[in-house]
Motif scaffolding. Sequence first.
Motif, PDB file in Angstrom:
ATOM      1  N   GLY A  41       0.750   2.572  -3.523  1.00 44.70           N
ATOM      2  CA  GLY A  41      -0.477   3.359  -3.403  1.00 44.70           C
ATOM      3  C   GLY A  41      -1.718   2.556  -3.723  1.00 44.70           C
ATOM      4  O   GLY A  41      -2.828   3.084  -3.734  1.00 44.70           O
TER       5      GLY A  41
ATOM      6  N   GLN B 206       0.842  -1.197   0.000  1.00 43.63           N
ATOM      7  CA  GLN B 206       0.000   0.000   0.000  1.00 43.63           C
ATOM      8  C   GLN B 206       0.883   1.256   0.000  1.00 43.63           C
ATOM      9  O   GLN B 206       0.691   2.167  -0.794  1.00 43.63           O
ATOM     10  CB  GLN B 206      -0.901  -0.045   1.248  1.00 43.63           C
ATOM     11  N   ARG B 207       1.879   1.250   0.880  1.00 46.67           N
ATOM     12  CA  ARG B 207       2.761   2.418   0.965  1.00 46.67           C
ATOM     13  C   ARG B 207       3.610   2.577  -0.290  1.00 46.67           C
ATOM     14  O   ARG B 207       3.813   3.679  -0.775  1.00 46.67           O
ATOM     15  CB  ARG B 207       3.677   2.285   2.195  1.00 46.67           C
TER      16      ARG B 207
END
Lengths: 262, 262, 262, 262
Positions: free
Chosen positions: A187, A183-184
Amino acid sequence: MANRDAFWRTRISDVKPNEVRVRGYDLMELIGTRSFGDVTFLLLSGDLPTGNEGRLLEAMLVACTEHSLIAPSVDAARFVASSGVPLQAGVAAGMLALGDVHGGAVEEGADMLLEADDLHRDPADAAALMVARYAEERRRVPGYGHVVHDPDPRGRRLFEVAGQLGFRRRFCELALAFEPALQRSTGRDLKMNIDGSLAALLLELGLDPALGKALYVIGRAPGLVTHVHEEQTRERPYRDIGWKNVHYEGPDPRPLPDHPTT
Amino acid sequence: MANRDAFWRTRISDVKPNEVRVRGYDLMELIGTRSFGDVTFLLLSGDLPTGNEGRLLEAMLVACTEHSLIAPSVDAARFVASSGVPLQAGVAAGMLALGDVHGGAVEEGADMLLEADDLHRDPADAAALMVARYAEERRRVPGYGHVVHDPDPRGRRLFEVAGQLGFRRRFCELALAFEPALQRSTGRDLKMNIDGSLAALLLELGLDPALGKALYVIGRAPGLVTHVHEEQTRERPYRDIGWKNVHYEGPDPRPLPDHPTT
Amino acid sequence: MANRDAFWRTRISDVKPNEVRVRGYDLMELIGTRSFGDVTFLLLSGDLPTGNEGRLLEAMLVACTEHSLIAPSVDAARFVASSGVPLQAGVAAGMLALGDVHGGAVEEGADMLLEADDLHRDPADAAALMVARYAEERRRVPGYGHVVHDPDPRGRRLFEVAGQLGFRRRFCELALAFEPALQRSTGRDLKMNIDGSLAALLLELGLDPALGKALYVIGRAPGLVTHVHEEQTRERPYRDIGWKNVHYEGPDPRPLPDHPTT
Amino acid sequence: MANRDAFWRTRISDVKPNEVRVRGYDLMELIGTRSFGDVTFLLLSGDLPTGNEGRLLEAMLVACTEHSLIAPSVDAARFVASSGVPLQAGVAAGMLALGDVHGGAVEEGADMLLEADDLHRDPADAAALMVARYAEERRRVPGYGHVVHDPDPRGRRLFEVAGQLGFRRRFCELALAFEPALQRSTGRDLKMNIDGSLAALLLELGLDPALGKALYVIGRAPGLVTHVHEEQTRERPYRDIGWKNVHYEGPDPRPLPDHPTT
C-alpha cells in the motif's frame, strides 16, 4: 597452467620488470586511451568493454560519488579523520561502513532480480511472486524507498542514461515491475532507489552480484577522500560530541562490592 | 554563512529531499554527462575542469589501478579477504596499507617539488640544491627508482599523456631535472617512477599536495576489489602460510618461573 | 640463528603441532596461572614480570577501557556498527581513530619525558626547560589538561596505584613537575591527564615509547566491543544524522557548463 | 528513562566532569582493585563477577593472545605495518581478519550448543542429533579439528582451568560430547579446538553468543600490537613478496582493440 601449489596466484595482472599487463593488456597502452570506467570494467569482468559498458559503469560510479554526511560511512570517516591519522585511515573507516544496510542492497537486489527472473517470464508476475515471498519471510525488498528522497532521483536518472547507452533491457524492466508489485502488497508508493537501479544495471553489465558492494567501494572513494581532507584542513582536531549530548540510561551510581581481584 | 557552531558542516555537497548538489552542481546532470575523472576533479578541487584536467586525472587513476600482488596493500587485502569477511573489509585493509612508504611518495614528492621550485628558477639548479639537501639530511628523494622496474614505465607514460593533454609544464620539467641531479649525487641511474610523476602532475592540476595519497586510494580501489573478489571466489578460505614457513628466532623453550598471578 | 632471508621470521612465539610457546614459555602453562596483564607484559617487553609489572599494566589497561561516547573512536565505531557489518569491523574502525590526537599523547609524552630527563637531573628544572622549548616551538605539551575533566581523575588514580605497587619513581616525579612548570609558563592550571600518567608509567615499566598507543589499542578493546554490541542490539540499523542537521556552506546551486565529457 | 529521541544514548558508562562511571561503578575505584578480566566481564555482561568469572575470562583471553604468524590476521597486520602507517592501523587490519572462518567459530559454536541443548536433555543424544543435522546440511561443525594441532592443546587446557574455577558445567559436557559424535559420523578423530572450548565457556559465563568474536578481538590485541611493533622495528619497510613469487594464470599478452575511450 593452473597451479594450486603456488602460494600466490592470480588471473588479474602480470608484473615483470618494466612491464605491467592487466588481463593480458599492456597497462601503458591503457593509460591515456581508456577511461577509468573501461579499465574498471576490464578488472571486474575480465575483459574490455565491447560497447558502452565503460560509459555506463562511469555513470554508475558518478552516481555513487557523494551524498554529503547523510551516510554513516561519511560520519565515521570524519570522526576518524579528526583523530590525527593519515588520509587513508579515515577513508578505510568509511569503507568499512559500506555494509549490508548501507550499499549492501545492490548485491542483495541483484540476487533477488536473478531469482525473480527464474520464477516467471513475465516481469510483472515475477515481481509479484517475489514480493509475496519477501512478505511471507518478513524481509524488506532491497532497493526501494529511501530515508531522505521520495523518489530517489538517482535511480531514475541512471535508468535514463542506461536507456541512452542501450542497456535498458530485461533486468531494468524487471526492477521497475517491483514498484507496482510493492504498491499492491504494502500500500506504499516505494520507488526504486539508487541501489535498486545499480542492482539491475550490474546484471545488465553481466557482472557477478557478489560485486554489488564494489560500486560504492570504488565510486564513493572520491567523496570519502574529500570529506577526510575537509575534516583535516577545515575543522579542529578531535571531533567532540560534548558530554552533555550523551543520554546515559544505565544503572545508577553504585558502590563497588568488596571483592578486590588484584 | 559560515557556522562554526554547527556540529556537521561542509562545503562539499548539499542533500535535500529529491535533490543532491555537489559543489553546487546537480548530481543528476553530472550522471551520464561527466566522466568519473571530471567529477573526482570537481570533488578534490572544488570546481569542474575547464580543460583536460578530468582526462589527465583519469589517466593518473588508471595508472594506479593495478600492480598484481607486488604491493603490501594487495597481500594484506587478500589475507583479510580469506577470513570470512564482507568485500569492503578486505578492501579497507588494503587501503590502510597505502602508507608513507607505499604511495606516500606522491605527497612527499609534491611537497619536495614545491620546495625546490622556491629554491631556484632554473629546474636543474633547483633539483641539484634539493638533492644535496636530502643527501645532507640522509633522506631518500621520493619518487625515483623502483623495487621491480628500471625504469618504471608508468612514470614516462604518464608524462607522455600529460604532454598530449597540455599539462607538461613547469613541475614536470622540474621532476625530470631530478634524474641527472640524482645521477650526479648518487652515481645511480634512478629514474622517475609512477609516484614521482604523480607528484608532478598533482601540482600541474593545481591540487593540494595533502591529496597525494588520494590518487592511490581512489585509483587502486578497483584493483583491490578485484583481488578480494578473486580470493573469495577462487581460493580456499583461511589463507595459511604453513607453520614450517615461519622462522622463529626468539628465546629457547624455558620453564615458567614460580609466580602465579591468578 | 638470525635469518634475514626467511620471508617470515619472529621472536614473539613459536607454533608447532600441539605446541605454542610465547617468548619461550609454554602457552598452556600461562593459561590459568598468569594474568592478562602478565602475558601482555611478556609480549610487549619480551619477558614475564619479575615484580608487580603485570598488576600495574592491568590497572593502566582498566583505566583505558571506557569513556562513553566522549571519544571520536567510539562514535566512529558506532556509525560503522550500525551499517550491517560484523562486530570486528566496527571495532577496527574505532581502533583506527586512536590517532596522534586521541591517545597519541602517550607516545609523544613518553618521548618528551625521556628528552627532559636528558636535559637536567632536577625534575623541576628539566620540566621548566622542556616547557620553554615547547612554548618556543608553539607545540602543545602532551598529557596535560582535558576536554571534559579538570583534573582528569584517572591520571591521579593511576599514580596512586603505581605508588602502592612500587612504581612511583623518577618518571612519575618528572611528569608531576610539569604541572607547576606549565602553570608558570601558561598561567593555566593544566593538570596531568590519563595520557600524561600513562606516558610516565610506560617508562617506569621499561617499555618502548613506540608502544604508547598500545595501551589504548589493547585497553579500549572491551569498551569498543561493548559499544558495537550495544549499537547492533539496541539501536535501529543505519544511524542517520538527519539531512536537516548538516550545515551546507559551499557554492550556491549553479548550472552545469557546456562540456559533456562522456 | 529510555530516550529514543536522543541521538546518542548508552547503558555502558556515564562521563561527567571529573567523573567516569562504568555500569554505575566509579572507574577510579575499579582501577587497581579489579582485574582486566573483571572489568571486561562488567562491560560485556553488565555487572561485576560474583565469583570466578573474571578469572576464567582472563584465562580465555590469555589463550587468544598469540599464535605466531599462523593466522591470516597477523600476516595482514604485518603487511600493513610495513607500509609506513601508525601502529593502530596495522592492528586494525589484523582485527578485520577476525572473520567468520578465523575466530568466528566461537559465535557459531555457541549458537550450535544452545540449539543442541534445546534438542535433547542428554548431551550424547543432543550432540548426535546436531552432528546429523550439520551433515545433512553439508555444514562443518564449528570448533573441532585444527589446521596445525591435533588436538589443539588450548581447548583441553581451558577446560582444565574452567574445572578448577567451577565452570565445567552443562555446556562443557555438551561440547565434549561432540567429539565421539563426530567420530561416529565422520570416522575422523576431530578434537575440540580453542574455538570450541571458547564457545562452551562463553555460555557458561552467561554471555551473549553474539560476543563470540569479542574474545579474539580483545584477547589477540596484545599479540597484534607486538607483531606490528616487531615489523616496524626489526624489518625493512615495504614487505615485498617478490615478483617472481606470483604465479600468473590469466590471459596471455594481447593487443589493445581499437576503441579509444578518452
